[in-house]
Motif scaffolding. Structure first.
Motif, mmCIF file in Angstrom:
data_model
loop_
_atom_site.group_PDB
_atom_site.id
_atom_site.type_symbol
_atom_site.label_atom_id
_atom_site.label_comp_id
_atom_site.label_asym_id
_atom_site.label_seq_id
_atom_site.Cartn_x
_atom_site.Cartn_y
_atom_site.Cartn_z
ATOM 1 N N TYR A 101 -8.394 -7.831 5.780
ATOM 2 C CA TYR A 101 -7.963 -8.246 4.449
ATOM 3 C C TYR A 101 -6.793 -9.211 4.616
ATOM 4 O O TYR A 101 -5.771 -8.863 5.222
ATOM 5 N N SER A 102 -6.927 -10.407 4.097
ATOM 6 C CA SER A 102 -5.936 -11.469 4.335
ATOM 7 C C SER A 102 -4.570 -11.161 3.751
ATOM 8 O O SER A 102 -3.565 -11.689 4.224
ATOM 9 N N GLY A 103 -4.491 -10.292 2.761
ATOM 10 C CA GLY A 103 -3.197 -9.962 2.167
ATOM 11 C C GLY A 103 -2.412 -8.929 2.947
ATOM 12 O O GLY A 103 -1.255 -8.662 2.628
ATOM 13 N N GLY A 104 -3.038 -8.338 3.949
ATOM 14 C CA GLY A 104 -2.358 -7.316 4.731
ATOM 15 C C GLY A 104 -1.966 -6.134 3.861
ATOM 16 O O GLY A 104 -2.768 -5.629 3.080
ATOM 17 N N CYS A 105 -0.703 -5.722 3.963
ATOM 18 C CA CYS A 105 -0.239 -4.575 3.180
ATOM 19 C C CYS A 105 0.247 -4.994 1.792
ATOM 20 O O CYS A 105 0.837 -4.192 1.071
ATOM 21 N N HIS A 106 0.011 -6.240 1.408
ATOM 22 C CA HIS A 106 0.329 -6.730 0.066
ATOM 23 C C HIS A 106 -0.983 -6.895 -0.700
ATOM 24 O O HIS A 106 -1.704 -7.866 -0.489
ATOM 25 N N TRP A 107 -1.296 -5.931 -1.563
ATOM 26 C CA TRP A 107 -2.540 -5.933 -2.308
ATOM 27 C C TRP A 107 -2.336 -6.643 -3.637
ATOM 28 O O TRP A 107 -1.372 -6.364 -4.360
ATOM 29 N N THR A 108 -3.240 -7.562 -3.958
ATOM 30 C CA THR A 108 -3.127 -8.358 -5.177
ATOM 31 C C THR A 108 -4.204 -7.943 -6.167
ATOM 32 O O THR A 108 -5.387 -7.953 -5.865
ATOM 33 N N VAL B 261 1.193 1.863 4.299
ATOM 34 C CA VAL B 261 0.036 1.951 5.190
ATOM 35 C C VAL B 261 0.158 3.167 6.089
ATOM 36 O O VAL B 261 1.120 3.328 6.830
ATOM 37 N N ASN B 262 -0.839 4.030 6.005
ATOM 38 C CA ASN B 262 -0.929 5.230 6.819
ATOM 39 C C ASN B 262 -1.712 4.938 8.101
ATOM 40 O O ASN B 262 -1.310 5.323 9.190
ATOM 41 N N ASP C 294 3.766 4.520 -3.299
ATOM 42 C CA ASP C 294 4.081 5.947 -3.175
ATOM 43 C C ASP C 294 2.952 6.758 -2.546
ATOM 44 O O ASP C 294 3.073 7.975 -2.409
ATOM 45 N N TYR C 295 1.853 6.111 -2.203
ATOM 46 C CA TYR C 295 0.678 6.796 -1.662
ATOM 47 C C TYR C 295 0.367 6.299 -0.259
ATOM 48 O O TYR C 295 0.610 5.140 0.071
ATOM 49 N N GLU C 296 -0.208 7.181 0.560
ATOM 50 C CA GLU C 296 -0.692 6.753 1.866
ATOM 51 C C GLU C 296 -1.933 5.898 1.657
ATOM 52 O O GLU C 296 -2.824 6.255 0.881
ATOM 53 N N CYS C 297 -1.980 4.753 2.327
ATOM 54 C CA CYS C 297 -3.104 3.827 2.175
ATOM 55 C C CYS C 297 -3.724 3.512 3.529
ATOM 56 O O CYS C 297 -3.048 3.526 4.563
#
Length: 144
Positions: A44-51, A65-66, A35-38
């Protein structure tokens, strides 16, 4: 034939500027990051998937991703300027967090740590410059 020497470990920290948080509010759960601009560092190897972790379990959430850049330092500058939430290496943002310029978010959900390595061609005939650099880098990583 390459040699990899571990310098130390680091983790990724979810962070944002105080001004961004005043304007947008602060997430309390990893799933809210969608829900937030990131700001994304494409390295970062996870791309837009943050673990992130919760106890023994991991939570992977897709972020909105903004802006995308290919440098942790550039991502840091954008996060400092209030352009979104970032997932950045601790050694890049530690001073900013200590000075209150950035806030560490979701601290109850740490990221996985990863190693920092120096990679060089061989151990035989290693130049004094390379040896001194590696020793200094290890010392610096141990301070973080």
């Amino acid at each position: 034939s390459l040699v990899a020497r571990k310098l130390g470990d680091t983790s990724m920290l979810v962070c944002a500027s105080p001004d961004f948080l005043i304007e947008q509010g602060e997430p309390t759960r990893p799933q809210q990051l969608a829900d937030y601009e990131c700001v994304l560092d494409s390295n970062y190897s996870g791309g837009c998937h943050w673990t992130l972790k919760t106890g023994e379990n991991t939570i992977t959430t897709e972020v909105a991703v903004n802006l995308t850049v290919n440098s942790a330092r550039a991502a840091r500058e954008l996060v400092l300027a209030g352009h979104g939430i970032g997932l950045l290496p601790s050694f890049v943002v530690a001073d900013d967090i200590a000075k209150g310029k950035l806030k560490h978010l979701l601290s109850a959900f740490p990221s996985e740590s990863f190693g920092i390595y120096a990679v060089y061609p061989h151990r035989k005939h290693l130049s004094a410059k390379v040896r001194l650099f590696i020793d200094a880098a290890i010392e610096q990583c141990n301070r973080l």
